[in-house]
Motif scaffolding. Sequence first.
Motif, mmCIF file in Angstrom:
data_model
loop_
_atom_site.group_PDB
_atom_site.id
_atom_site.type_symbol
_atom_site.label_atom_id
_atom_site.label_comp_id
_atom_site.label_asym_id
_atom_site.label_seq_id
_atom_site.Cartn_x
_atom_site.Cartn_y
_atom_site.Cartn_z
ATOM 1 N N LYS A 142 26.889 -15.745 76.929
ATOM 2 C CA LYS A 142 26.606 -14.800 78.042
ATOM 3 C C LYS A 142 27.240 -13.698 78.242
ATOM 4 O O LYS A 142 27.753 -13.312 79.311
ATOM 5 C CB LYS A 142 26.080 -15.785 79.314
ATOM 6 C CG LYS A 142 25.221 -16.811 78.851
ATOM 7 C CD LYS A 142 24.554 -17.379 80.359
ATOM 8 C CE LYS A 142 23.586 -18.478 79.780
ATOM 9 N NZ LYS A 142 22.786 -19.171 80.875
ATOM 10 N N ASP A 167 26.521 -10.495 77.541
ATOM 11 C CA ASP A 167 25.855 -9.565 78.293
ATOM 12 C C ASP A 167 25.611 -9.592 79.730
ATOM 13 O O ASP A 167 25.460 -8.626 80.426
ATOM 14 C CB ASP A 167 24.458 -9.636 77.588
ATOM 15 C CG ASP A 167 23.666 -11.198 77.625
ATOM 16 O OD1 ASP A 167 24.325 -12.019 76.968
ATOM 17 O OD2 ASP A 167 22.741 -11.357 78.684
ATOM 18 N N PHE A 213 15.702 -14.653 69.941
ATOM 19 C CA PHE A 213 16.243 -14.835 70.942
ATOM 20 C C PHE A 213 15.138 -14.954 71.954
ATOM 21 O O PHE A 213 14.255 -14.213 71.942
ATOM 22 C CB PHE A 213 17.302 -13.712 71.701
ATOM 23 C CG PHE A 213 17.932 -14.052 72.759
ATOM 24 C CD1 PHE A 213 18.901 -15.002 73.217
ATOM 25 C CD2 PHE A 213 17.253 -13.576 74.107
ATOM 26 C CE1 PHE A 213 19.206 -15.238 74.529
ATOM 27 C CE2 PHE A 213 17.564 -13.722 75.336
ATOM 28 C CZ PHE A 213 18.725 -14.578 75.519
ATOM 29 N N SER A 214 14.991 -15.959 72.713
ATOM 30 C CA SER A 214 14.063 -16.071 73.717
ATOM 31 C C SER A 214 14.518 -16.277 75.180
ATOM 32 O O SER A 214 15.737 -16.949 75.486
ATOM 33 C CB SER A 214 13.175 -17.223 73.402
ATOM 34 O OG SER A 214 12.184 -17.594 74.702
ATOM 35 N N ASP A 215 14.014 -15.576 76.261
ATOM 36 C CA ASP A 215 14.569 -15.328 77.635
ATOM 37 C C ASP A 215 14.365 -16.695 78.280
ATOM 38 O O ASP A 215 15.059 -17.310 79.350
ATOM 39 C CB ASP A 215 14.061 -14.410 78.285
ATOM 40 C CG ASP A 215 15.159 -13.301 78.419
ATOM 41 O OD1 ASP A 215 16.167 -13.521 78.452
ATOM 42 O OD2 ASP A 215 14.532 -12.105 78.391
ATOM 43 N N SER A 216 13.195 -17.574 77.748
ATOM 44 C CA SER A 216 12.767 -18.420 78.394
ATOM 45 C C SER A 216 13.643 -20.017 78.184
ATOM 46 O O SER A 216 14.182 -19.939 77.112
ATOM 47 C CB SER A 216 11.351 -19.114 78.189
ATOM 48 O OG SER A 216 11.158 -19.242 76.616
ATOM 49 N N TYR A 217 13.934 -20.699 79.013
ATOM 50 C CA TYR A 217 14.912 -21.927 78.848
ATOM 51 C C TYR A 217 14.108 -23.151 78.824
ATOM 52 O O TYR A 217 13.097 -23.454 79.642
ATOM 53 C CB TYR A 217 15.829 -21.954 80.168
ATOM 54 C CG TYR A 217 16.622 -23.177 80.240
ATOM 55 C CD1 TYR A 217 17.376 -23.476 79.427
ATOM 56 C CD2 TYR A 217 16.199 -24.023 81.388
ATOM 57 C CE1 TYR A 217 17.989 -24.787 79.517
ATOM 58 C CE2 TYR A 217 17.092 -25.527 81.480
ATOM 59 C CZ TYR A 217 17.846 -25.857 80.304
ATOM 60 O OH TYR A 217 18.635 -26.939 80.481
ATOM 61 N N SER A 226 27.303 -13.606 72.816
ATOM 62 C CA SER A 226 25.974 -13.298 73.484
ATOM 63 C C SER A 226 25.087 -13.618 72.590
ATOM 64 O O SER A 226 24.577 -12.865 71.641
ATOM 65 C CB SER A 226 25.975 -11.917 73.886
ATOM 66 O OG SER A 226 24.719 -11.423 74.270
ATOM 67 N N ARG A 259 21.986 -13.501 73.590
ATOM 68 C CA ARG A 259 21.046 -12.222 73.628
ATOM 69 C C ARG A 259 21.145 -11.056 72.723
ATOM 70 O O ARG A 259 20.470 -10.693 72.043
ATOM 71 C CB ARG A 259 21.051 -11.960 74.994
ATOM 72 C CG ARG A 259 19.921 -10.897 75.372
ATOM 73 C CD ARG A 259 20.297 -10.253 76.864
ATOM 74 N NE ARG A 259 20.002 -11.257 77.949
ATOM 75 C CZ ARG A 259 18.917 -11.590 78.695
ATOM 76 N NH1 ARG A 259 17.900 -10.978 78.265
ATOM 77 N NH2 ARG A 259 18.799 -12.322 79.487
ATOM 78 N N GLN A 260 22.515 -10.681 72.696
ATOM 79 C CA GLN A 260 22.622 -9.341 72.063
ATOM 80 C C GLN A 260 23.358 -9.669 70.701
ATOM 81 O O GLN A 260 23.362 -8.675 69.922
ATOM 82 C CB GLN A 260 23.754 -8.609 72.753
ATOM 83 C CG GLN A 260 23.014 -8.052 74.032
ATOM 84 C CD GLN A 260 23.729 -7.402 75.122
ATOM 85 O OE1 GLN A 260 24.857 -7.568 75.006
ATOM 86 N NE2 GLN A 260 23.301 -6.350 75.866
ATOM 87 N N SER A 279 20.041 -21.065 71.982
ATOM 88 C CA SER A 279 19.801 -19.808 71.909
ATOM 89 C C SER A 279 21.027 -19.217 70.737
ATOM 90 O O SER A 279 20.704 -18.531 69.761
ATOM 91 C CB SER A 279 20.015 -18.870 72.937
ATOM 92 O OG SER A 279 19.039 -19.188 74.052
#
Lengths: 520, 166
Positions: free
Chosen positions: B119, B121, B30-34, B146, B148-149, B20
């Motif tokens: 992580k 976030d 970014f993707s939430d799926s692992y 992060s 994600r962000q 990620s």
Amino acid sequence: MNGPSVNDRISPELERQIGRLLFEKMQPLLLEFDRDWHLVNLHGDAALFGFAPDDAATSVQQLQDLFLGMPMEAAIDLAFVQMPNGRNAHVHLMLVDGGHQVLLIDAQGEHDRQQAQQQVGNESFLIAQQKDKAVRQLRQIRSELESQRNRLQEANALKNALIATLSHDFRTPLASIFGYLHLLEEEPDAPLETRNSLRALRRNANYLFALAENLLEYARSETRSSLLAPVVTDLQMMVEDLDQMFRVQAEDVGLGFSITLDQEPGEPPILDELRLRQILVNLIANAIRYTQSGSVRASLAWRGGSLVLSVRDTGVGIAQEASEAVFVPFNRAGNAGNGGAGLGLSIVKRLVQQMLGTLEFESKLGKGTCFRIELPDLTHLVQKVDARAESEAGQMLAERASSVLIVDDDPDMSHLLGEIMAGVGFRVRVVADATRAVEQALADPPDILLVDVELPGLSGNTAVFRLRAKGYRGHVVTISATPTEEARKVALNAGANQFMTKPINIEQFTRAMLRVRRLD
Amino acid sequence: MSTNASKVCLLGDFGVGKTSLVARYVRNTFSDSYLTTVGVKVDSKEVPLADGAVRKLVIWDIAGKSGLDALNMSYLRGASGLLLVADGTREATLRSAVDLLLQSRSLLPDAHAILLINKLDLVDRWEVAPATLVELRKSMTVIETSARQGDGVEQAFREMATRLHA
């Protein structure tokens, strides 16, 4: 039976077949570079690995980057490398004739199998880890909640102890106030202004008394079991006392007031007198508080082994939706402007339950309310000898008493008791502590010993116990500001004949003394 | 081969967010799926530096493991920089990252190393204590990120590029 034949070498034909099979499976791509990494030849399906013929330079650069920083003097193997188009391949770099050959073998199938396996394993591990963490957090939250509950319980116990102490400490000064009020009200020639002032004093003292009683009951209910204290109850005396207590208060606000008793002849009822009185005080005080005009009528009826009491007013009434809320502590069901702590009805309900009784009420907004309570006789709960003993002991003292020793460290209270006793012909002595009380009672035994429990140094109960242990046989009346069954038991166990609580019912007390003189 | 390019490897336990971080840095996605990584994914990005120079980073996103096996060691050859990645919400991954660094030193004694605690976030769920990071910063560069962000991601790769360029 012959076994299979074993050959050291694979035949060229078989080797070719295997080669073709592997070639089809692996779909290799061979790229040949010169020593300066110029692509000179290409064998296989370039598109399978994302090599675009029209942008060979970029593709070659990406391939070159795989070997960045690596020593180029020997073959290099890289397994499971993701190509620019996302396809996975095993990459082999070989050095051939000064140039380089790069062989790409398709590994997508193997990659996908491994990925699926690892995905399951990794996700399971992560979920298990999260679960463990959540369980740990829940345990921690539970532990925090428990310690918070303990802290709240401690704070609540402290609060209740504080309320109990405060309301207990109210009793002694209130006993003085009621006593002196009584003496002053007996003055026949008091001017109107003085009488009005006394009425105001009694009204406010009544309120303070009721409030203190309620707070004490509220605190007590949470700190000890609710033991009943059944005693022979003089309903006539109670009615008269309540009439005196509330008539003036009702008349001052222009309300009609009456309290009546309908009692069939026979054995007097055995009830929890303190609780009964508290119920009536709360109901009547509430009725007066919430009635602007009209009247408050209370009645008690003792018939067939049960006491039915009702308090009817013409006040503001209770809304249907508030019929439950009025019994919640510190809730005044929207009548906050009328004063009061909002404890009265909650305590009434609790007391009725404790006395095994029933409570109901009818109400119409703007018309008034009528509470009806039925309480059973508690004879079956009482140790009859104990209960009647106090009453009989009272008769005994009446027959021969002529001297009294008053033991109280509160000069106002001892003076008041002295006035009352002297007024009915007793020879009065007063001491302020238990040690001197023991000395004087042994030196010149009084017929009656009036002793306060809460004394500096030795307690009144200890003094009584010592006197009994040394043979004192006079009549002992213990007076306490703690109106509990436990306090009564402790006093009686120490040797007292009677146990009275502050504020003392002066009327009742005086009448008993008068009867003593008469019989004497 | 270009001389201003450097190979940088991301190492860390599985699920810490290495793929990620690369996706955020290289493609800003970014993707939430692992999806677990098998083998290695290689990307590259040119980083303009303060002095006007440009450093190309060839970024190897290596399959997550708590220790270095022979396969992963083979991927490390030729690396000039190591981005060790840990997940702030799983303290055990920080220990893995430090272990991976120590193991890789036998092969890459001079490689630049930066520790990324990913992580950010989810900082309210972090198990890694601030005091631990203070201690770690005494011996190496630590950057909270992060994926994600995007917090800290650009900074981490730029820091690596700058060091490699120096």
